[in-house]
Write a protein that holds these residues in place. Structure first.
Motif, PDB file in Angstrom:
ATOM      1  N   SER A  30     -13.438 -26.704  19.352  1.00 22.11           N
ATOM      2  CA  SER A  30     -12.833 -25.840  18.342  1.00 22.11           C
ATOM      3  C   SER A  30     -11.504 -26.428  17.881  1.00 22.11           C
ATOM      4  N   THR A  31     -11.065 -25.940  16.736  1.00 25.94           N
ATOM      5  CA  THR A  31      -9.687 -26.106  16.301  1.00 25.94           C
ATOM      6  C   THR A  31      -8.893 -24.927  16.868  1.00 25.94           C
ATOM      7  N   PRO A  32      -7.661 -25.107  17.335  1.00 28.14           N
ATOM      8  CA  PRO A  32      -6.906 -24.002  17.930  1.00 28.14           C
ATOM      9  C   PRO A  32      -6.776 -22.804  16.988  1.00 28.14           C
ATOM     10  N   CYS A  33      -6.635 -21.630  17.598  1.00 28.54           N
ATOM     11  CA  CYS A  33      -6.463 -20.391  16.829  1.00 28.54           C
ATOM     12  C   CYS A  33      -5.508 -19.472  17.588  1.00 28.54           C
ATOM     13  N   GLY A  34      -4.271 -19.922  17.704  1.00 27.27           N
ATOM     14  CA  GLY A  34      -3.263 -19.119  18.377  1.00 27.27           C
ATOM     15  C   GLY A  34      -3.302 -19.270  19.893  1.00 27.27           C
ATOM     16  N   LYS A  35      -2.242 -18.793  20.513  1.00 21.85           N
ATOM     17  CA  LYS A  35      -2.133 -18.862  21.973  1.00 21.85           C
ATOM     18  C   LYS A  35      -2.778 -17.637  22.605  1.00 21.85           C
ATOM     19  N   ARG A  36      -4.077 -17.590  22.498  1.00 25.60           N
ATOM     20  CA  ARG A  36      -4.815 -16.451  23.031  1.00 25.60           C
ATOM     21  C   ARG A  36      -6.255 -16.872  23.264  1.00 25.60           C
ATOM     22  N   GLY A  37      -6.964 -16.052  24.026  1.00 23.11           N
ATOM     23  CA  GLY A  37      -8.395 -16.267  24.194  1.00 23.11           C
ATOM     24  C   GLY A  37      -8.737 -17.285  25.270  1.00 23.11           C
ATOM     25  N   ARG A  38     -10.029 -17.326  25.600  1.00 27.59           N
ATOM     26  CA  ARG A  38     -10.512 -18.203  26.668  1.00 27.59           C
ATOM     27  C   ARG A  38     -10.365 -19.680  26.312  1.00 27.59           C
ATOM     28  N   PHE A  39     -10.516 -20.020  25.051  1.00 26.65           N
ATOM     29  CA  PHE A  39     -10.378 -21.427  24.676  1.00 26.65           C
ATOM     30  C   PHE A  39      -8.981 -21.933  25.002  1.00 26.65           C
ATOM     31  N   PHE A  40      -7.973 -21.147  24.647  1.00 21.96           N
ATOM     32  CA  PHE A  40      -6.596 -21.533  24.961  1.00 21.96           C
ATOM     33  C   PHE A  40      -6.366 -21.556  26.465  1.00 21.96           C
ATOM     34  N   GLU A  41      -6.881 -20.575  27.177  1.00 22.54           N
ATOM     35  CA  GLU A  41      -6.652 -20.492  28.622  1.00 22.54           C
ATOM     36  C   GLU A  41      -7.308 -21.658  29.365  1.00 22.54           C
ATOM     37  N   VAL A  42      -8.524 -22.027  28.960  1.00 19.50           N
ATOM     38  CA  VAL A  42      -9.179 -23.174  29.600  1.00 19.50           C
ATOM     39  C   VAL A  42      -8.404 -24.453  29.317  1.00 19.50           C
ATOM     40  N   TRP A  43      -7.951 -24.612  28.069  1.00 19.07           N
ATOM     41  CA  TRP A  43      -7.200 -25.818  27.722  1.00 19.07           C
ATOM     42  C   TRP A  43      -5.862 -25.882  28.464  1.00 19.07           C
ATOM     43  N   GLU A  44      -5.226 -24.745  28.611  1.00 23.17           N
ATOM     44  CA  GLU A  44      -3.874 -24.724  29.178  1.00 23.17           C
ATOM     45  C   GLU A  44      -3.883 -24.729  30.708  1.00 23.17           C
ATOM     46  N   TYR A  45      -4.822 -24.012  31.319  1.00 23.98           N
ATOM     47  CA  TYR A  45      -4.716 -23.759  32.756  1.00 23.98           C
ATOM     48  C   TYR A  45      -5.855 -24.332  33.600  1.00 23.98           C
ATOM     49  N   ALA A  46      -6.940 -24.759  33.021  1.00 18.54           N
ATOM     50  CA  ALA A  46      -8.071 -25.261  33.813  1.00 18.54           C
ATOM     51  C   ALA A  46      -7.693 -26.547  34.533  1.00 18.54           C
ATOM     52  N   ASP A  47      -8.243 -26.721  35.712  1.00 18.42           N
ATOM     53  CA  ASP A  47      -7.983 -27.908  36.523  1.00 18.42           C
ATOM     54  C   ASP A  47      -8.583 -29.135  35.844  1.00 18.42           C
ATOM     55  N   PRO A  48      -7.793 -30.165  35.537  1.00 20.14           N
ATOM     56  CA  PRO A  48      -8.347 -31.374  34.903  1.00 20.14           C
ATOM     57  C   PRO A  48      -9.406 -32.061  35.757  1.00 20.14           C
ATOM     58  N   GLY A  49      -9.439 -31.767  37.034  1.00 19.18           N
ATOM     59  CA  GLY A  49     -10.459 -32.365  37.875  1.00 19.18           C
ATOM     60  C   GLY A  49     -11.836 -31.762  37.687  1.00 19.18           C
ATOM     61  N   THR A  50     -11.884 -30.567  37.130  1.00 18.58           N
ATOM     62  CA  THR A  50     -13.166 -29.898  36.897  1.00 18.58           C
ATOM     63  C   THR A  50     -13.526 -29.789  35.428  1.00 18.58           C
ATOM     64  N   VAL A  51     -12.550 -29.918  34.546  1.00 18.51           N
ATOM     65  CA  VAL A  51     -12.800 -29.818  33.106  1.00 18.51           C
ATOM     66  C   VAL A  51     -12.186 -31.042  32.420  1.00 18.51           C
ATOM     67  N   VAL A  52     -12.986 -31.738  31.627  1.00 18.20           N
ATOM     68  CA  VAL A  52     -12.479 -32.867  30.845  1.00 18.20           C
ATOM     69  C   VAL A  52     -11.908 -32.325  29.545  1.00 18.20           C
ATOM     70  N   LYS A  53     -10.635 -32.614  29.299  1.00 15.57           N
ATOM     71  CA  LYS A  53      -9.955 -32.124  28.101  1.00 15.57           C
ATOM     72  C   LYS A  53      -9.709 -33.303  27.161  1.00 15.57           C
ATOM     73  N   ILE A  54     -10.231 -33.183  25.947  1.00 17.60           N
ATOM     74  CA  ILE A  54     -10.104 -34.251  24.953  1.00 17.60           C
ATOM     75  C   ILE A  54      -9.435 -33.674  23.712  1.00 17.60           C
ATOM     76  N   ARG A  55      -8.302 -34.257  23.358  1.00 15.99           N
ATOM     77  CA  ARG A  55      -7.555 -33.822  22.172  1.00 15.99           C
ATOM     78  C   ARG A  55      -7.686 -34.891  21.095  1.00 15.99           C
ATOM     79  N   ALA A  56      -8.063 -34.474  19.895  1.00 18.30           N
ATOM     80  CA  ALA A  56      -8.272 -35.414  18.793  1.00 18.30           C
ATOM     81  C   ALA A  56      -7.546 -34.895  17.560  1.00 18.30           C
ATOM     82  N   ALA A  57      -6.294 -35.341  17.371  1.00 15.87           N
ATOM     83  CA  ALA A  57      -5.496 -34.923  16.223  1.00 15.87           C
ATOM     84  C   ALA A  57      -5.874 -35.736  14.990  1.00 15.87           C
TER      85      ALA A  57
END
Length: 316
Positions: free
Chosen positions: A228-255
């Motif tokens: 997704s494209t971000p949509c405010g500092k709320r919701g599960r998408f933001f929480e997973v991106w901000e707080y999920a353990d990088p060892g269990t979730v791969v986070k890829i940012r593409a600006a």
């Protein structure tokens, strides 16, 4: 071998006996030749049937089938060699990951639909009998994904048919894998079991729908992608991106600055017309406040952390 005349009596004279032996030898040779041709014909017919079965997929493989087997664990090679699509470095990073949980925080026009469709096509083609589930805010979004999927299957020469009861759905005729889309409603999620789940525009899907997807992939230990494209500092998408353990979730940012297909001048024009906040969210993949709350998230967290500190003894 004994020869007799037509009347049943044995041939008389030496020459008569020689002619009889010669005639019997020719008959024997002809019978042997006929037997040989019969055996050869039977072998040829069996060989043709065997070769036909091989050409039907039991032995000799076509170049596409050989490529699918070769790139069964290499989605990037699958995209480049079999589909003729060359990903950029960020797209290749997303395609090539083996993680079960992936979150893509990407700008507008980055190509997340193409990356997700090729990933799902690779899973469906190389893993027989898989169930792939696409969740969208509304089913109109699924049309673009299925257009890309149909292009992938057409290029591979794989026949598909619809899924009973689904407006958007495909079943592969070669191995029985299924891909279908459902709208992002909690009631529509329950009851499914999937090997791969893709949440399109996950920042705009309600939290209860995302929470309901945890059991969907639990039994088969499937993959779980959010993009997704971000949509405010709320919701599960933001929480997973901000707080999920990088060892269990791969986070890829593409600006957008990392996207060679977006002209920087286009982004600057959007900045002048729509403002800095809009560009940060849509093109720089930042989670920004949407202006609908009295206090920002940082202010609320600061107050909560201050209240959690132990007070010094002896003071009010």
């Amino acid at each position: 071998m004994r020869f007799v005349r037509m009347d049943g009596a044995p041939p008389r004279g030496r020459r008569a006996r020689e002619r009889a032996v010669s005639a019997g030898s020719e008959i024997a040779v002809q019978e042997m030749i006929a037997f040989f041709y019969d055996v050869c014909g039977t072998f040829q017919r069996r060989s043709r049937r065997r070769i036909g079965r091989c050409r039907n997929g039991m032995g000799i493989m076509s170049p596409i089938e050989m490529g699918i087997r070769r790139y069964s664990f290499d989605p990037v090679g699958f995209a480049r060699e079999l589909l003729g699509w060359t990903p950029d470095p960020k797209q290749a990073e997303a395609l090539g990951t083996c993680a079960r949980r992936v979150i893509l925080n990407c700008s507008r026009q980055w190509g997340k639909s193409t990356v997700a469709a090729i990933k799902m096509a690779h899973v469906a083609v190389t893993r027989p009998g898989r169930t792939i589930l696409i969740v969208c805010e509304n089913l109109a979004q699924a049309g673009e994904l299925f257009q890309i999927l149909d292009g992938c299957f057409g290029r591979l020469g794989i026949a598909t048919k619809g899924v009973v009861g689904k407006k958007f759905g495909r079943t592969l005729m070669t191995n029985g894998s299924r891909i279908f889309a459902i709208a992002g409603r909690e009631a529509g999620v329950r009851g499914y079991t999937a090997d791969f789940v893709f949440l399109d525009e996950a920042a705009r899907i309600p939290d209860e729908v995302i929470d309901a997807f945890a059991p969907v992939v639990a039994v088969r230990k499937g993959d779980w992608w959010m993009a997704s494209t971000p949509c405010g500092k709320r919701g599960r998408f933001f929480e997973v991106w901000e707080y999920a353990d990088p060892g269990t979730v791969v986070k890829i940012r593409a600006a957008a600055s990392e996207n060679p297909r977006i002209d920087p001048e286009f982004v600057e024009q959007a900045r002048r017309e729509r403002g800095e906040q809009y560009v940060k969210q849509e093109y720089e993949c930042e989670f920004v406040e949407n202006g609908t709350y009295l206090l920002s998230r940082e202010q609320i967290l600061a107050v909560c952390s201050a209240q959690a500190r132990p007070r010094p003894r002896g003071r009010l």
